[in-house]
Design a protein around this motif. Sequence first.
Motif, PDB file in Angstrom:
ATOM      1  N   VAL A  56      42.728  38.694  23.370  1.00  0.00           N
ATOM      2  CA  VAL A  56      43.696  39.308  24.285  1.00  0.00           C
ATOM      3  C   VAL A  56      43.123  39.386  25.696  1.00  0.00           C
ATOM      4  O   VAL A  56      43.809  39.078  26.670  1.00  0.00           O
ATOM      5  CB  VAL A  56      44.106  40.707  23.781  1.00  0.00           C
ATOM      6  CG1 VAL A  56      44.938  41.444  24.813  1.00  0.00           C
ATOM      7  CG2 VAL A  56      44.842  40.606  22.464  1.00  0.00           C
ATOM      8  N   GLU A  57      41.855  39.800  25.822  1.00  0.00           N
ATOM      9  CA  GLU A  57      41.241  39.934  27.146  1.00  0.00           C
ATOM     10  C   GLU A  57      41.218  38.606  27.890  1.00  0.00           C
ATOM     11  O   GLU A  57      41.470  38.553  29.088  1.00  0.00           O
ATOM     12  CB  GLU A  57      39.828  40.516  27.027  1.00  0.00           C
ATOM     13  CG  GLU A  57      39.811  41.962  26.563  1.00  0.00           C
ATOM     14  CD  GLU A  57      40.566  42.910  27.482  1.00  0.00           C
ATOM     15  OE1 GLU A  57      40.475  42.762  28.719  1.00  0.00           O
ATOM     16  OE2 GLU A  57      41.249  43.803  26.963  1.00  0.00           O
ATOM     17  N   VAL A  63      46.174  35.035  32.856  1.00  0.00           N
ATOM     18  CA  VAL A  63      47.447  35.345  33.526  1.00  0.00           C
ATOM     19  C   VAL A  63      47.187  36.071  34.843  1.00  0.00           C
ATOM     20  O   VAL A  63      47.774  35.738  35.879  1.00  0.00           O
ATOM     21  CB  VAL A  63      48.368  36.168  32.606  1.00  0.00           C
ATOM     22  CG1 VAL A  63      49.612  36.636  33.354  1.00  0.00           C
ATOM     23  CG2 VAL A  63      48.758  35.361  31.370  1.00  0.00           C
ATOM     24  N   ASN A  64      46.302  37.052  34.832  1.00  0.00           N
ATOM     25  CA  ASN A  64      46.037  37.838  36.037  1.00  0.00           C
ATOM     26  C   ASN A  64      45.360  37.002  37.120  1.00  0.00           C
ATOM     27  O   ASN A  64      45.671  37.144  38.307  1.00  0.00           O
ATOM     28  CB  ASN A  64      45.210  39.070  35.693  1.00  0.00           C
ATOM     29  CG  ASN A  64      46.007  40.061  34.869  1.00  0.00           C
ATOM     30  OD1 ASN A  64      47.237  40.024  34.846  1.00  0.00           O
ATOM     31  ND2 ASN A  64      45.317  40.942  34.170  1.00  0.00           N
ATOM     32  N   ARG A  65      44.446  36.135  36.731  1.00  0.00           N
ATOM     33  CA  ARG A  65      43.786  35.252  37.705  1.00  0.00           C
ATOM     34  C   ARG A  65      44.814  34.343  38.369  1.00  0.00           C
ATOM     35  O   ARG A  65      44.824  34.184  39.584  1.00  0.00           O
ATOM     36  CB  ARG A  65      42.693  34.443  36.995  1.00  0.00           C
ATOM     37  CG  ARG A  65      41.807  33.638  37.889  1.00  0.00           C
ATOM     38  CD  ARG A  65      40.624  33.000  37.160  1.00  0.00           C
ATOM     39  NE  ARG A  65      40.938  32.439  35.846  1.00  0.00           N
ATOM     40  CZ  ARG A  65      40.667  33.044  34.668  1.00  0.00           C
ATOM     41  NH1 ARG A  65      40.090  34.226  34.638  1.00  0.00           N
ATOM     42  NH2 ARG A  65      40.986  32.457  33.528  1.00  0.00           N
ATOM     43  N   GLU A  66      45.697  33.759  37.566  1.00  0.00           N
ATOM     44  CA  GLU A  66      46.726  32.874  38.123  1.00  0.00           C
ATOM     45  C   GLU A  66      47.724  33.633  38.992  1.00  0.00           C
ATOM     46  O   GLU A  66      48.262  33.078  39.944  1.00  0.00           O
ATOM     47  CB  GLU A  66      47.429  32.121  36.995  1.00  0.00           C
ATOM     48  CG  GLU A  66      46.512  31.104  36.326  1.00  0.00           C
ATOM     49  CD  GLU A  66      47.129  30.416  35.129  1.00  0.00           C
ATOM     50  OE1 GLU A  66      48.334  30.616  34.857  1.00  0.00           O
ATOM     51  OE2 GLU A  66      46.396  29.674  34.458  1.00  0.00           O
ATOM     52  N   ALA A  67      47.959  34.907  38.675  1.00  0.00           N
ATOM     53  CA  ALA A  67      48.877  35.725  39.473  1.00  0.00           C
ATOM     54  C   ALA A  67      48.207  36.235  40.747  1.00  0.00           C
ATOM     55  O   ALA A  67      48.892  36.689  41.671  1.00  0.00           O
ATOM     56  CB  ALA A  67      49.385  36.908  38.650  1.00  0.00           C
ATOM     57  N   ASP A  71      46.029  43.222  37.694  1.00  0.00           N
ATOM     58  CA  ASP A  71      46.860  43.999  36.780  1.00  0.00           C
ATOM     59  C   ASP A  71      48.306  43.498  36.700  1.00  0.00           C
ATOM     60  O   ASP A  71      49.223  44.265  36.451  1.00  0.00           O
ATOM     61  CB  ASP A  71      46.833  45.480  37.148  1.00  0.00           C
ATOM     62  CG  ASP A  71      47.322  45.752  38.567  1.00  0.00           C
ATOM     63  OD1 ASP A  71      47.682  44.793  39.287  1.00  0.00           O
ATOM     64  OD2 ASP A  71      47.356  46.927  38.955  1.00  0.00           O
ATOM     65  N   ALA A  72      48.497  42.192  36.871  1.00  0.00           N
ATOM     66  CA  ALA A  72      49.843  41.627  36.712  1.00  0.00           C
ATOM     67  C   ALA A  72      50.328  41.836  35.285  1.00  0.00           C
ATOM     68  O   ALA A  72      51.481  42.164  35.054  1.00  0.00           O
ATOM     69  CB  ALA A  72      49.845  40.143  37.068  1.00  0.00           C
ATOM     70  N   CYS A  73      49.427  41.650  34.319  1.00  0.00           N
ATOM     71  CA  CYS A  73      49.687  41.964  32.909  1.00  0.00           C
ATOM     72  C   CYS A  73      48.545  42.836  32.425  1.00  0.00           C
ATOM     73  O   CYS A  73      47.391  42.619  32.797  1.00  0.00           O
ATOM     74  CB  CYS A  73      49.727  40.706  32.041  1.00  0.00           C
ATOM     75  SG  CYS A  73      51.249  39.759  32.138  1.00  0.00           S
ATOM     76  N   MET A  74      48.866  43.807  31.596  1.00  0.00           N
ATOM     77  CA  MET A  74      47.835  44.685  31.047  1.00  0.00           C
ATOM     78  C   MET A  74      48.320  45.287  29.736  1.00  0.00           C
ATOM     79  O   MET A  74      49.512  45.235  29.425  1.00  0.00           O
ATOM     80  CB  MET A  74      47.469  45.777  32.041  1.00  0.00           C
ATOM     81  CG  MET A  74      48.586  46.783  32.274  1.00  0.00           C
ATOM     82  SD  MET A  74      48.168  48.054  33.462  1.00  0.00           S
ATOM     83  CE  MET A  74      48.690  47.275  34.961  1.00  0.00           C
ATOM     84  N   ILE A  75      47.381  45.835  29.015  1.00  0.00           N
ATOM     85  CA  ILE A  75      47.707  46.635  27.843  1.00  0.00           C
ATOM     86  C   ILE A  75      47.652  48.078  28.317  1.00  0.00           C
ATOM     87  O   ILE A  75      46.637  48.519  28.868  1.00  0.00           O
ATOM     88  CB  ILE A  75      46.711  46.394  26.686  1.00  0.00           C
ATOM     89  CG1 ILE A  75      46.643  44.915  26.321  1.00  0.00           C
ATOM     90  CG2 ILE A  75      47.087  47.265  25.487  1.00  0.00           C
ATOM     91  CD1 ILE A  75      47.944  44.300  25.842  1.00  0.00           C
ATOM     92  N   ALA A  76      48.733  48.809  28.144  1.00  0.00           N
ATOM     93  CA  ALA A  76      48.811  50.176  28.643  1.00  0.00           C
ATOM     94  C   ALA A  76      49.609  51.029  27.657  1.00  0.00           C
ATOM     95  O   ALA A  76      50.335  50.514  26.817  1.00  0.00           O
ATOM     96  CB  ALA A  76      49.497  50.195  30.014  1.00  0.00           C
TER      97      ALA A  76
END
Length: 131
Positions: A56-57, A63-67, A71-76
Amino acid sequence: MKGLAAIVVSAFALTGSFAAPAAAQTAEPQPQFISGLICDTAEQAEHFILVLRDNVEAALGTVNREAGTPDACMIATYGFVPGQTVSEVERNGAIVNVIEVRVLAVATSGGLQPIAPKIYYSVRPTGQRVA
């Protein structure tokens, strides 16, 4: 698919099904609380599904690097009202929905804190397989 299933199953285990009883569908949906994936855009959630393997990490990092944001996507952990399905993604023969979630609260070190409602995107498996 094992990693995605684990995220989604654990995320939605606290909330049960998204389907509301027929009588309750006319009333305002009640907030639900989960720990799970949340992304700024539907495209980011779709990309997360496609790059997820068993880590998952690593998928979040991609995704976050490309964005261009950490924190574009996170588990919260968050409180939300489910919205509509915005897309379907096929992964390893299974269909996963990308859904809107109207987030109303987020977990912080000080507990669950209300926020101004904002639309984010999450995922849920449909249990359907591609024929």
